[in-house]
Design a protein around this motif. Sequence first.
Motif, PDB file in Angstrom:
ATOM      1  N   ILE A   1      27.301 -38.734  -9.594  1.00 39.60           N
ATOM      2  CA  ILE A   1      27.581 -37.503 -10.691  1.00 39.60           C
ATOM      3  C   ILE A   1      26.217 -36.584 -10.973  1.00 39.60           C
ATOM      4  CG2 ILE A   1      28.290 -36.695 -12.907  1.00 39.60           C
ATOM      5  CD1 ILE A   1      30.353 -39.186 -12.994  1.00 39.60           C
ATOM      6  N   TYR A   2      25.063 -37.438 -11.179  1.00 43.35           N
ATOM      7  CA  TYR A   2      23.958 -36.763 -11.698  1.00 43.35           C
ATOM      8  C   TYR A   2      22.778 -36.826 -10.454  1.00 43.35           C
ATOM      9  CZ  TYR A   2      25.907 -36.567 -16.318  1.00 43.35           C
ATOM     10  OH  TYR A   2      26.425 -36.295 -17.591  1.00 43.35           O
ATOM     11  N   GLY A   3      23.034 -37.304  -9.324  1.00 46.29           N
ATOM     12  CA  GLY A   3      22.465 -37.196  -8.084  1.00 46.29           C
ATOM     13  C   GLY A   3      21.201 -38.103  -7.895  1.00 46.29           C
ATOM     14  N   ALA A   4      20.982 -38.954  -8.736  1.00 46.57           N
ATOM     15  CA  ALA A   4      20.171 -39.870  -8.736  1.00 46.57           C
ATOM     16  C   ALA A   4      20.018 -40.736  -7.311  1.00 46.57           C
ATOM     17  CB  ALA A   4      19.834 -40.682  -9.902  1.00 46.57           C
ATOM     18  N   SER A   5      18.866 -41.162  -6.951  1.00 48.44           N
ATOM     19  CA  SER A   5      18.629 -42.029  -5.736  1.00 48.44           C
ATOM     20  C   SER A   5      18.933 -43.492  -6.237  1.00 48.44           C
ATOM     21  CB  SER A   5      17.234 -41.961  -5.173  1.00 48.44           C
ATOM     22  OG  SER A   5      16.420 -42.459  -6.178  1.00 48.44           O
ATOM     23  N   PRO A   6      19.364 -44.288  -5.265  1.00 43.94           N
ATOM     24  CA  PRO A   6      19.411 -45.830  -5.721  1.00 43.94           C
ATOM     25  C   PRO A   6      18.192 -46.293  -6.445  1.00 43.94           C
ATOM     26  CG  PRO A   6      20.390 -45.443  -3.368  1.00 43.94           C
ATOM     27  CD  PRO A   6      19.577 -43.963  -3.941  1.00 43.94           C
ATOM     28  N   GLN A   7      16.987 -46.126  -6.066  1.00 42.61           N
ATOM     29  CA  GLN A   7      15.621 -46.457  -6.612  1.00 42.61           C
ATOM     30  C   GLN A   7      15.588 -45.856  -8.072  1.00 42.61           C
ATOM     31  OE1 GLN A   7      15.864 -44.645  -3.606  1.00 42.61           O
ATOM     32  NE2 GLN A   7      15.539 -46.542  -2.394  1.00 42.61           N
ATOM     33  N   THR A   8      15.938 -44.692  -8.075  1.00 39.49           N
ATOM     34  CA  THR A   8      15.975 -44.153  -9.689  1.00 39.49           C
ATOM     35  C   THR A   8      17.004 -44.846 -10.539  1.00 39.49           C
ATOM     36  OG1 THR A   8      15.486 -41.884  -8.997  1.00 39.49           O
ATOM     37  CG2 THR A   8      16.432 -42.220 -11.107  1.00 39.49           C
ATOM     38  N   PHE A   9      18.146 -45.051  -9.816  1.00 39.94           N
ATOM     39  CA  PHE A   9      19.281 -46.082 -10.509  1.00 39.94           C
ATOM     40  C   PHE A   9      18.627 -47.485 -11.016  1.00 39.94           C
ATOM     41  CE2 PHE A   9      22.355 -49.535 -10.189  1.00 39.94           C
ATOM     42  CZ  PHE A   9      23.088 -49.009 -11.462  1.00 39.94           C
ATOM     43  N   SER A  10      18.083 -47.964 -10.071  1.00 40.38           N
ATOM     44  CA  SER A  10      17.497 -49.327 -10.329  1.00 40.38           C
ATOM     45  C   SER A  10      16.510 -49.397 -11.368  1.00 40.38           C
ATOM     46  CB  SER A  10      16.832 -49.930  -8.991  1.00 40.38           C
ATOM     47  OG  SER A  10      17.949 -50.213  -7.913  1.00 40.38           O
ATOM     48  N   LEU A  11      15.575 -48.123 -11.419  1.00 38.05           N
ATOM     49  CA  LEU A  11      14.673 -48.084 -12.438  1.00 38.05           C
ATOM     50  C   LEU A  11      15.299 -48.075 -13.813  1.00 38.05           C
ATOM     51  CD1 LEU A  11      11.635 -47.696 -13.345  1.00 38.05           C
ATOM     52  CD2 LEU A  11      11.872 -45.140 -12.727  1.00 38.05           C
ATOM     53  N   LEU A  12      16.272 -47.187 -13.865  1.00 37.57           N
ATOM     54  CA  LEU A  12      16.822 -46.756 -15.136  1.00 37.57           C
ATOM     55  C   LEU A  12      17.571 -48.087 -15.534  1.00 37.57           C
ATOM     56  CD1 LEU A  12      18.377 -43.229 -14.737  1.00 37.57           C
ATOM     57  CD2 LEU A  12      16.380 -43.957 -15.884  1.00 37.57           C
ATOM     58  N   PHE A  13      18.263 -48.778 -14.616  1.00 41.14           N
ATOM     59  CA  PHE A  13      19.017 -50.150 -14.871  1.00 41.14           C
ATOM     60  C   PHE A  13      18.148 -51.088 -15.363  1.00 41.14           C
ATOM     61  CE2 PHE A  13      21.135 -54.103 -14.226  1.00 41.14           C
ATOM     62  CZ  PHE A  13      22.344 -53.908 -14.625  1.00 41.14           C
ATOM     63  N   GLY A  14      16.636 -51.116 -14.844  1.00 42.18           N
ATOM     64  CA  GLY A  14      15.596 -52.068 -15.433  1.00 42.18           C
ATOM     65  C   GLY A  14      15.504 -51.816 -16.813  1.00 42.18           C
ATOM     66  N   LEU A  15      15.157 -50.435 -17.101  1.00 45.54           N
ATOM     67  CA  LEU A  15      14.519 -49.978 -18.154  1.00 45.54           C
ATOM     68  C   LEU A  15      15.573 -50.294 -19.227  1.00 45.54           C
ATOM     69  CD1 LEU A  15      13.041 -46.520 -17.204  1.00 45.54           C
ATOM     70  CD2 LEU A  15      11.867 -48.603 -18.259  1.00 45.54           C
ATOM     71  N   ASN A  16      16.863 -49.990 -19.097  1.00 41.90           N
ATOM     72  CA  ASN A  16      17.911 -50.268 -20.289  1.00 41.90           C
ATOM     73  C   ASN A  16      17.873 -51.673 -20.363  1.00 41.90           C
ATOM     74  OD1 ASN A  16      18.553 -47.680 -20.374  1.00 41.90           O
ATOM     75  ND2 ASN A  16      20.278 -47.822 -18.939  1.00 41.90           N
ATOM     76  N   SER A  17      17.720 -52.686 -19.392  1.00 36.07           N
ATOM     77  CA  SER A  17      17.448 -54.020 -19.752  1.00 36.07           C
ATOM     78  C   SER A  17      16.467 -54.530 -20.593  1.00 36.07           C
ATOM     79  CB  SER A  17      17.700 -54.850 -18.332  1.00 36.07           C
ATOM     80  OG  SER A  17      19.053 -54.451 -17.519  1.00 36.07           O
ATOM     81  N   ILE A  18      15.498 -53.771 -20.160  1.00 38.84           N
ATOM     82  CA  ILE A  18      14.252 -54.120 -21.102  1.00 38.84           C
ATOM     83  C   ILE A  18      14.359 -53.458 -22.536  1.00 38.84           C
ATOM     84  CG2 ILE A  18      11.888 -53.292 -21.236  1.00 38.84           C
ATOM     85  CD1 ILE A  18      11.489 -53.202 -18.338  1.00 38.84           C
ATOM     86  N   GLY A  19      14.919 -52.555 -22.747  1.00 38.23           N
ATOM     87  CA  GLY A  19      15.419 -52.165 -23.893  1.00 38.23           C
ATOM     88  C   GLY A  19      16.163 -53.055 -24.939  1.00 38.23           C
ATOM     89  N   LEU A  20      17.245 -53.780 -24.283  1.00 42.57           N
ATOM     90  CA  LEU A  20      18.020 -54.616 -24.850  1.00 42.57           C
ATOM     91  C   LEU A  20      17.268 -56.006 -25.002  1.00 42.57           C
ATOM     92  CD1 LEU A  20      21.757 -55.549 -23.513  1.00 42.57           C
ATOM     93  CD2 LEU A  20      19.938 -57.327 -24.108  1.00 42.57           C
ATOM     94  N   ILE A  21      16.441 -56.369 -24.163  1.00 43.18           N
ATOM     95  CA  ILE A  21      15.544 -57.539 -24.326  1.00 43.18           C
ATOM     96  C   ILE A  21      14.713 -57.101 -25.538  1.00 43.18           C
ATOM     97  CG2 ILE A  21      13.618 -58.979 -23.481  1.00 43.18           C
ATOM     98  CD1 ILE A  21      15.125 -58.631 -20.736  1.00 43.18           C
ATOM     99  N   ALA A  22      14.004 -56.150 -25.713  1.00 41.65           N
ATOM    100  CA  ALA A  22      12.664 -55.577 -26.614  1.00 41.65           C
ATOM    101  C   ALA A  22      13.541 -55.712 -27.794  1.00 41.65           C
ATOM    102  CB  ALA A  22      12.187 -54.375 -26.204  1.00 41.65           C
ATOM    103  N   VAL A  23      14.816 -54.974 -27.966  1.00 40.63           N
ATOM    104  CA  VAL A  23      15.401 -55.029 -29.284  1.00 40.63           C
ATOM    105  C   VAL A  23      15.900 -56.212 -29.952  1.00 40.63           C
ATOM    106  CG1 VAL A  23      16.959 -53.951 -30.801  1.00 40.63           C
ATOM    107  CG2 VAL A  23      16.011 -52.487 -29.108  1.00 40.63           C
TER     108      VAL A  23
END
Length: 479
Positions: A314-336
């Motif tokens: 839908i938003y046209g991101a590359s697989p690498q960008t998706f992997s980066l965002l997925f990792g950042l979201n997981s880091i946010g969950l862990i950090a909180v």
Amino acid sequence: MPESGGSRAQRAHIPTSGTGPGADADLATGADGHPAVPHGDAGALSVDPAAPQATAPAGIPGAPAALPAPAAKAARRTGLLVTLVLGGLTALPPLSMDMYLPALPAVTDSLSAPAATIQLTLTACLAGMALGQLVVGPMSDRWGRRTPLLLGMVVYVLATALCALAPTAGLLIGFRLLQGLAGAAGIVIARAVVRDLYDGVEMARFFSTLMLISGAAPIVAPLIGGQVMRFTDWRGIFVVLTAVGVVLTLVVWKWLHETLPPAARHTGGVTDALRTMRGLLADRVFTGYMVAGGLAFAVLFAYISASPFVVQEIYGASPQTFSLLFGLNSIGLIAVGQINGKLLVGRFRLDKVLGFGLAVIVLAAVALLLMTTGVFGEVGLVPVAAGLFVLMSAMGLAMPNTNAQALMRTKHAAGSASALLGTSSFLIGAVASPLVGIAGEDTAVPMAVVQVVCAVAAVGCFLFLCRPWQRAGREAGGL
């Protein structure tokens, strides 16, 4: 991991002065109305019972316990080891699921099966993890934690090895189901062991520590699977998982001692186990925390199921960008989750922290719904990614505290309670996740709708079933 005052044997000889300033008000009374006593360091309960036990200096009523330096160092080392063992048990199921993801196309070609059939290998493993907890949990209440856990780990190793040798898709599906059933032992018994070792604030803190380990597993698992595929085929992934299972089984056998004493075990059979579960479900507050946690988990499942299509298609991101965002979201969950365990728990009532986390999840889900329906006009990837980050990070407040609050009410049936918590989360998540694609892959609205509905329902369960203000009022009045 924060230290507290030693083993149960030590606490029997050491007068305590409470939990100190900023103690959680939820510890004022236990589920049975008696004063609740925080458990001590996990390692102290896991050491050899024959080892000498340290006691506080005599003649100082109410003085805080002070372990001799060698005993304190041993407790810290053992406590760290128990943390790593339980973290490994908790991380094994996501490793089993996510390491396999990069291999799905290769499995399809190798076994000459349709993609939909190969997808059933994921469904079978997930279903096995959900149903296996209902079996292993009561078993651990009857026979102790150690024997069912070791049995489950041995079966997991055998089932994973058979997956590596499976000649057909049908057999692979069957072996994956068995793998999930056996792997459920690690999930359910790890939570039950935490309940055996901890109470109140310390239990919530330990769940946050486990989230650090189990939250990292989905991040690194696909990377490990991809690297394994560079050197071998998809069967090599199951060989690696088999080796991990063998190592973890040996570690459990060597270092994780029994945490449920014989006097605290249930002696009945299946009928008694069902009666125990029925009694747990009849506890309105326990059921409220269980369902609220399951609905929060469904919000997470909806994100996992839909985010690859939302971010990339839908938003046209590359697989690498998706992997980066997925990792950042997981880091946010862990950090909180770590902020929850290190800073919030012990300073604020668990219900307040949980309520705040659920409120943030609702606000983030509503914001995502407004963005995806075009209320704010045409929005790009950045605002949507920010909303997903906030939503995922708030899970670090919701999930560990729902587990802690529910298990605090189940001192004498921690295995069965842990089974119900795990199974309800998997089942509610499994029902919610397919709904995100009900309108196809070209819109993110179904994902946001599912998240809003589940988040609001979680808040409703928390308020109307758990009724946290009633317990707060009783504790404030000294009841």
